[in-house]
Every structure is written in C-alpha cells, then in structure tokens.
Design a protein around this motif. Structure first.
Motif, PDB file in Angstrom:
ATOM      1  N   SER A 130       0.108  12.407  13.374  1.00 41.63           N
ATOM      2  CA  SER A 130      -0.326  13.615  14.082  1.00 41.63           C
ATOM      3  C   SER A 130       0.341  14.880  13.540  1.00 41.63           C
ATOM      4  N   ILE A 131       1.468  14.745  12.859  1.00 45.32           N
ATOM      5  CA  ILE A 131       2.134  15.956  12.359  1.00 45.32           C
ATOM      6  C   ILE A 131       2.190  16.030  10.837  1.00 45.32           C
ATOM      7  N   ALA A 132       1.585  15.033  10.159  1.00 46.94           N
ATOM      8  CA  ALA A 132       1.675  15.024   8.689  1.00 46.94           C
ATOM      9  C   ALA A 132       0.779  16.098   8.069  1.00 46.94           C
ATOM     10  N   GLY A 133      -0.351  16.358   8.693  1.00 42.52           N
ATOM     11  CA  GLY A 133      -1.275  17.356   8.144  1.00 42.52           C
ATOM     12  C   GLY A 133      -2.018  16.867   6.916  1.00 42.52           C
ATOM     13  N   PHE A 134      -2.231  15.553   6.815  1.00 39.51           N
ATOM     14  CA  PHE A 134      -3.030  15.005   5.713  1.00 39.51           C
ATOM     15  C   PHE A 134      -4.443  14.756   6.228  1.00 39.51           C
ATOM     16  N   GLU A 135      -5.409  15.336   5.547  1.00 39.30           N
ATOM     17  CA  GLU A 135      -6.811  15.172   5.955  1.00 39.30           C
ATOM     18  C   GLU A 135      -7.333  13.835   5.423  1.00 39.30           C
ATOM     19  N   GLY A 136      -8.201  13.172   6.149  1.00 34.41           N
ATOM     20  CA  GLY A 136      -8.887  12.003   5.607  1.00 34.41           C
ATOM     21  C   GLY A 136      -8.375  10.693   6.162  1.00 34.41           C
ATOM     22  N   PRO A 137      -9.087   9.601   5.812  1.00 32.79           N
ATOM     23  CA  PRO A 137      -8.768   8.293   6.396  1.00 32.79           C
ATOM     24  C   PRO A 137      -7.434   7.734   5.909  1.00 32.79           C
ATOM     25  N   VAL A 138      -6.873   6.870   6.747  1.00 32.22           N
ATOM     26  CA  VAL A 138      -5.527   6.341   6.498  1.00 32.22           C
ATOM     27  C   VAL A 138      -5.525   4.826   6.597  1.00 32.22           C
ATOM     28  N   LEU A 139      -4.782   4.196   5.732  1.00 33.18           N
ATOM     29  CA  LEU A 139      -4.618   2.749   5.782  1.00 33.18           C
ATOM     30  C   LEU A 139      -3.190   2.444   6.243  1.00 33.18           C
ATOM     31  N   PHE A 140      -3.073   1.726   7.352  1.00 31.13           N
ATOM     32  CA  PHE A 140      -1.743   1.427   7.888  1.00 31.13           C
ATOM     33  C   PHE A 140      -1.271   0.086   7.350  1.00 31.13           C
ATOM     34  N   ALA A 141      -0.139   0.083   6.652  1.00 30.15           N
ATOM     35  CA  ALA A 141       0.349  -1.139   5.996  1.00 30.15           C
ATOM     36  C   ALA A 141       1.519  -1.771   6.727  1.00 30.15           C
ATOM     37  N   GLY A 142       1.897  -1.270   7.897  1.00 31.58           N
ATOM     38  CA  GLY A 142       3.055  -1.829   8.607  1.00 31.58           C
ATOM     39  C   GLY A 142       4.318  -1.644   7.766  1.00 31.58           C
ATOM     40  N   PHE A 143       5.180  -2.655   7.761  1.00 33.16           N
ATOM     41  CA  PHE A 143       6.357  -2.609   6.883  1.00 33.16           C
ATOM     42  C   PHE A 143       5.949  -3.143   5.511  1.00 33.16           C
ATOM     43  N   LEU A 144       6.380  -2.475   4.450  1.00 32.02           N
ATOM     44  CA  LEU A 144       6.170  -3.021   3.107  1.00 32.02           C
ATOM     45  C   LEU A 144       7.102  -4.230   2.964  1.00 32.02           C
ATOM     46  N   PRO A 145       6.775  -5.184   2.041  1.00 29.10           N
ATOM     47  CA  PRO A 145       7.674  -6.326   1.860  1.00 29.10           C
ATOM     48  C   PRO A 145       9.090  -5.863   1.507  1.00 29.10           C
ATOM     49  N   ALA A 146      10.077  -6.661   1.944  1.00 28.16           N
ATOM     50  CA  ALA A 146      11.477  -6.285   1.726  1.00 28.16           C
ATOM     51  C   ALA A 146      11.881  -6.423   0.260  1.00 28.16           C
ATOM     52  N   LYS A 147      11.247  -7.346  -0.467  1.00 29.64           N
ATOM     53  CA  LYS A 147      11.638  -7.559  -1.872  1.00 29.64           C
ATOM     54  C   LYS A 147      10.811  -6.668  -2.792  1.00 29.64           C
ATOM     55  N   SER A 148      11.504  -6.072  -3.771  1.00 32.95           N
ATOM     56  CA  SER A 148      10.848  -5.095  -4.633  1.00 32.95           C
ATOM     57  C   SER A 148       9.628  -5.676  -5.362  1.00 32.95           C
ATOM     58  N   GLY A 149       9.754  -6.905  -5.881  1.00 30.67           N
ATOM     59  CA  GLY A 149       8.644  -7.516  -6.628  1.00 30.67           C
ATOM     60  C   GLY A 149       7.392  -7.616  -5.762  1.00 30.67           C
ATOM     61  N   GLN A 150       7.580  -8.128  -4.557  1.00 26.50           N
ATOM     62  CA  GLN A 150       6.429  -8.283  -3.645  1.00 26.50           C
ATOM     63  C   GLN A 150       5.891  -6.921  -3.214  1.00 26.50           C
ATOM     64  N   ARG A 151       6.811  -5.984  -3.064  1.00 26.10           N
ATOM     65  CA  ARG A 151       6.401  -4.633  -2.650  1.00 26.10           C
ATOM     66  C   ARG A 151       5.500  -4.016  -3.717  1.00 26.10           C
ATOM     67  N   ARG A 152       5.920  -4.181  -4.970  1.00 27.18           N
ATOM     68  CA  ARG A 152       5.146  -3.589  -6.067  1.00 27.18           C
ATOM     69  C   ARG A 152       3.762  -4.242  -6.190  1.00 27.18           C
ATOM     70  N   VAL A 153       3.710  -5.553  -5.965  1.00 27.31           N
ATOM     71  CA  VAL A 153       2.403  -6.237  -6.029  1.00 27.31           C
ATOM     72  C   VAL A 153       1.474  -5.651  -4.959  1.00 27.31           C
ATOM     73  N   LEU A 154       2.017  -5.487  -3.766  1.00 25.86           N
ATOM     74  CA  LEU A 154       1.188  -4.930  -2.690  1.00 25.86           C
ATOM     75  C   LEU A 154       0.752  -3.500  -3.036  1.00 25.86           C
ATOM     76  N   LEU A 155       1.705  -2.708  -3.523  1.00 22.48           N
ATOM     77  CA  LEU A 155       1.384  -1.310  -3.844  1.00 22.48           C
ATOM     78  C   LEU A 155       0.320  -1.236  -4.945  1.00 22.48           C
TER      79      LEU A 155
END
Ligand code: SAM
Length: 290
Positions: A130-155
């Motif tokens: 509500s305060i970000a001021g970004f126009e357009g649709p948003v995808l909510f990903a919850g918490f990103l994986p804790a491990k960098s490798g898995q995080r990068r795959v998701l990203l």
C-alpha cells in the motif's frame, strides 16, 4: 449431543483473525469482539498473544498451534470445533496462514464441514504494497528459500515476470537475498518496508545496488522487511493506434510536431522517444514517412 435431545451438536466456527504487525491499535473492532466471544484461541505463541489480550482485557482460553506441530495440534482444535465450540486462530503478527501457521487447520476444518470465517485486518504484505507506489500486478512469493542456491533457482524462474515480486525477509538474510536478487534479476528498482507500523518504521525506494550499499553501511541491519522488486519482463506494448490518432488530432489542430509530441507524451505517460518516432512518420519527416 445436546442434553435431552438425540441431535448432534452443530460444529462451531473457525475464525481466522488478523492481529497487529507492530502497532497494537491496528486491530479491528470485530477481531476484538470475536477474540472475546470464542471459547478458545489457537495461537502461534501463547505468550505473545497473551500480551495483546491483556492490552484489550480479554481473558479467553489460549491453546498453542505452532509450526512443525500443526497436524498434531489441529486434531485437538478440530475436536473442540466438532463439539460445538467457536475457535479463533491467530498468529504472532498479521494474518494467519500467510507465511504463517494456519493452512493445515483450515484444510482440516473444511474437510470436517466446519465453517471457516476470515476476520481480515493487518498483513505485512498489504501494508508494504500500500505504500510502495509501484503500479501494476504483483506476485507474492512469501519467504524466499534460506539457501542461496535454491533462492537463485527460484529467482531465475521469476526473472522474466512482468509482475512485481513481493517477498518477506528477516534481518539476518536481507543482504544476502538482495545480493542474489541483483545477481539474478539485474539492477532493478526495489521498495523496502522495514518495521512497518513500529517505532523505527522505515520505507526505502531505490535501485538494488543503492539499497545494498545503504544497508551494508549500517552497523547492524535490524527489523522485519517487506521487499517489493520491480517486474522485469517486456514493457507493455505501446498503444500505437492511440498514439498515432492523438498525434493526428494535434496536427489537424495546427500544432507543431514538437508541441504535439509533448502533449501526447504527457497524456499517455510514454517516453518521448516512443511518441517522437511516430510523429516524424506522420509529419513526413522520418526515414519511413508515408
Ligand atoms: N502472516 C504475517 C502477515 O500477514 O503479515 C506474516 C508472517 S511472516 C512469519 C513474518 C514476516 O512478515 C517477517 O519476516 C517480515 O518479512 C514480515 N513482517 C511482519 N511484520 C512486519 C513489519 N512490521 N514490517 C515489515 N515486515 C513485516
């Protein structure tokens, strides 16, 4: 069974109740009434919830319902619901079942035909957005994986999304997560909502590198974060027809190419270059002038 009848007791209702994400005043009147009226409050952390209840002089019985023990804890709560008791589910902060325990209890209640009712209110997700001021649709990903490798795959799987990407992050992982975001998604605009509704609330907007430099320059990074990263897919198609139509209208009014470009650019919120190339063609000044 009800005394004196052979009728089964109707099941109670499971209320999924949002509670403050920091400021104790952020709770709805309905949430307070429900928390007072139900027979039982199922809570992620009973000591934490007790503080909220004490603040509002509520004395309802608490039972714990926390991550890792959800299936086991759900059984007792479902039994209470089936016996006709109304139950409120709360988490430590915000809306239960949004990156918080609750989903299993809700599923089991549904399987038993128990009514599940939302009592909406605060959520860090809505507060940040509500305060970000970004126009357009948003995808909510919850918490990103804790491990960098898995995080990068998701990203990587999200890199070409047009949608902005919203996620939750804890203070001890924020720098590493933002570094992975920059490495995988490239330089993008980001909103950081830190400690929203709390004493040290902060909202920051800038490029990923800028935010990384800012946070890593601090002696310690504290507080909970909502992160919103600008979508990176192809920009939306230009409404070419309306650009040409609008330019033509200005031309018919006798406007110069320059003032027509300015007017259309402002009206449609487009980059000057996108309008200018079409104006050149229309005014017969471009390479491909008709
Ligand atoms: N169910 C909650 C909700 O609806 O907001 C979220 C629970 S999740 C376990 C906790 C995460 O939410 C934190 O790590 C942080 O990313 C975000 N969060 C919670 N409170 C926040 C706050 N006051 N400011 C910024 N982020 C917050």
């Amino acid at each position: 069974m009800r005394p004196g009848t052979d009728q089964q007791e109707a099941p109670g209702t499971l209320y999924v109740v949002a509670t403050p994400i920091g400021n104790l005043e952020d709770i709805t009147l309905r949430a307070l009434r429900i928390l007072k009226e139900v027979a039982l409050i199922a809570s992620e952390d009973t000591r934490h919830t007790r503080k909220l209840l004490t603040h509002y002089d509520i004395h309802t019985r608490l039972v714990s319902y926390f991550k890792g023990q959800e299936a086991r804890k759900a059984a007792g709560i479902i039994a209470a619901l089936l016996a006709g008791q109304d139950v409120a589910l709360v988490s430590d902060a915000g809306t239960p079942a949004i990156a918080d325990p609750g989903t299993i209890l809700v599923q089991k209640a549904r399987e038993e035909g128990i009514r599940v009712v939302p009592v909406p209110g605060p959520s860090a997700l809505a507060a940040g957005l509500s305060i970000a001021g970004f126009e357009g649709p948003v995808l909510f990903a919850g918490f990103l994986p804790a491990k960098s490798g898995q995080r990068r795959v998701l990203l990587e799987s999200l890199a070409s999304q047009n949608h902005h990407l919203l996620f939750y992050e804890a203070p001890h992982r924020i720098l590493k997560s933002l570094e992975d975001c920059r490495a995988v998604l490239g330089e993008r605009r980001v909103f950081l909502g830190r400690e929203l509704t709390k004493l040290h609330e902060e909202s920051l907007v800038g490029g990923l590198s800028e935010m990384l430099a800012l946070l890593s320059g601090r002696p310690a990074v504290k507080g909970e974060f909502v992160v919103l990263i600008e979508g990176g897919g192809a920009p939306p198609a230009l409404p070419a027809d309306s650009v040409v139509e609008k330019l033509r209208w200005h031309r018919e009014q006798g406007d110069s190419l320059k003032s027509a470009v300015q007017a259309v650019k402002d009206e449609l919120g487009l980059p000057r270059s996108a309008v200018y190339s079409q104006a050149l063609a229309l005014w017969g000044k471009g390479k491909h002038a008709a």
